[in-house]
Design a protein around this motif. Structure first.
Motif, PDB file in Angstrom:
ATOM      1  N   VAL A   3       0.849  -1.193   0.000  1.00  0.00           N
ATOM      2  CA  VAL A   3       0.000   0.000   0.000  1.00  0.00           C
ATOM      3  C   VAL A   3       0.876   1.230   0.000  1.00  0.00           C
ATOM      4  CG1 VAL A   3      -1.818   1.233   1.195  1.00  0.00           C
ATOM      5  CG2 VAL A   3      -1.732  -1.253   1.314  1.00  0.00           C
ATOM      6  N   GLU A  94       1.871  -1.024   9.530  1.00  0.00           N
ATOM      7  CA  GLU A  94       1.471  -1.414   8.186  1.00  0.00           C
ATOM      8  C   GLU A  94       2.661  -1.872   7.365  1.00  0.00           C
ATOM      9  OE1 GLU A  94      -0.642   1.840   6.475  1.00  0.00           O
ATOM     10  OE2 GLU A  94      -1.901   2.126   8.231  1.00  0.00           O
ATOM     11  N   ALA A 142      -4.240  -4.706   4.552  1.00  0.00           N
ATOM     12  CA  ALA A 142      -5.296  -3.930   3.904  1.00  0.00           C
ATOM     13  C   ALA A 142      -6.335  -3.470   4.921  1.00  0.00           C
ATOM     14  CB  ALA A 142      -5.962  -4.755   2.808  1.00  0.00           C
ATOM     15  N   LEU A 143      -6.661  -4.329   5.885  1.00  0.00           N
ATOM     16  CA  LEU A 143      -7.638  -3.965   6.902  1.00  0.00           C
ATOM     17  C   LEU A 143      -7.059  -2.964   7.897  1.00  0.00           C
ATOM     18  CD1 LEU A 143      -9.204  -7.476   7.610  1.00  0.00           C
ATOM     19  CD2 LEU A 143     -10.250  -5.571   6.358  1.00  0.00           C
ATOM     20  N   LEU A 148      -7.510   3.448   2.884  1.00  0.00           N
ATOM     21  CA  LEU A 148      -6.951   2.674   1.780  1.00  0.00           C
ATOM     22  C   LEU A 148      -7.815   2.808   0.536  1.00  0.00           C
ATOM     23  CD1 LEU A 148      -4.933   0.567   0.686  1.00  0.00           C
ATOM     24  CD2 LEU A 148      -6.486  -1.195   1.550  1.00  0.00           C
ATOM     25  N   ARG A 151      -9.811  -0.620  -1.480  1.00  0.00           N
ATOM     26  CA  ARG A 151      -9.692  -1.656  -0.444  1.00  0.00           C
ATOM     27  C   ARG A 151     -10.320  -2.975  -0.907  1.00  0.00           C
ATOM     28  NH1 ARG A 151      -8.790  -0.934   4.940  1.00  0.00           N
ATOM     29  NH2 ARG A 151      -9.336   1.273   4.757  1.00  0.00           N
TER      30      ARG A 151
END
Length: 220
Positions: A3, A94, A142-143, A148, A151
């Motif tokens: 990300v 992250e 991602a969560l 994001l 997503r």
């Protein structure tokens, strides 16, 4: 899957609002962040997955040694891409799972290239475990990521990786030809998903030029 930062200012070769090039401060982390969040870098990463898939599908009669080399190189190259892209996130929480995924790919690539491990069962186990764990870590990242972009697409790609890992681990393969077709199919599917993410991020960057900043981008 990775990300990017939540600002178009971290999008590699794309211009930033104040005109400063990415990594202008000379910090290696900033340079990696700018490179990893560039849509062209995401596109190249997708091709690094798609091309090996096409190769093994087009040459299903290749020897197990050739298959091991192709898969091993795919894992090493993908690990390098994911290592760089991991720095496109500022949050340590992250970034850590993405670094773990990168290390996992590199170690698996080395194992695939080891001659004593070049058996159908060994290749199935290595690739299946890599896809399963990387899919789980990608879903977690991602969560956990805030704001994001895309997503749903990222989670879908993570689910695809998890399913691919389960299928490869669950289905017994008795020949290199069967394994080649199975791995080639999943590589092509994963590569196509990554291409979709790359072009989605390019679209978000174009919108940023009009004054609407995109959220973080993600790549498979």
């Amino acid at each position: 899957m990775t990300v990017s930062r939540d600002s178009a200012a971290r999008s590699g070769p794309e211009p930033v609002p104040d005109g400063r090039p990415p990594g202008a401060a000379g910090d290696p982390a900033d340079v990696l962040a700018g490179l990893g969040s560039s849509w062209t870098w995401i596109l190249t990463s997708a091709l690094a997955t798609l091309i090996p898939g096409i190769i093994v599908l087009a040459w299903p009669g290749g020897t197990l040694h050739v298959l091991a080399v192709v898969i091993g190189l795919y894992l090493l190259v993908t690990g390098a891409f994911r290592f760089v892209a991991a720095f496109s996130r500022e949050g340590h929480g992250e970034r850590l799972p993405r670094l773990l995924v990168a290390v996992l790919f590199v170690l698996a690539g080395v194992l695939c290239l080891r001659h004593p491990l070049q058996t159908v069962a060994a290749l199935s186990l290595i690739v299946g475990v890599v896809w399963l764990l990387s899919g789980m870590l990608t879903a977690y990242a991602a969560l956990a990521a805030k704001d994001l972009a895309h997503r749903g697409l990222v989670l879908g790609a993570a689910a695809l990786g998890i399913v691919a890992g389960i299928v490869v681990l669950a289905l017994p393969t008795q020949s290199a030809v069967v394994l080649t077709r199975l791995l080639g199919l999943w590589l092509v599917l994963l590569g196509l998903v990554e291409l979709g993410v790359a072009f989605a991020w390019r679209s978000a960057l174009r919108k940023a030029r009009t004054g609407v900043l995109p959220g973080p981008a993600a790549t498979v």
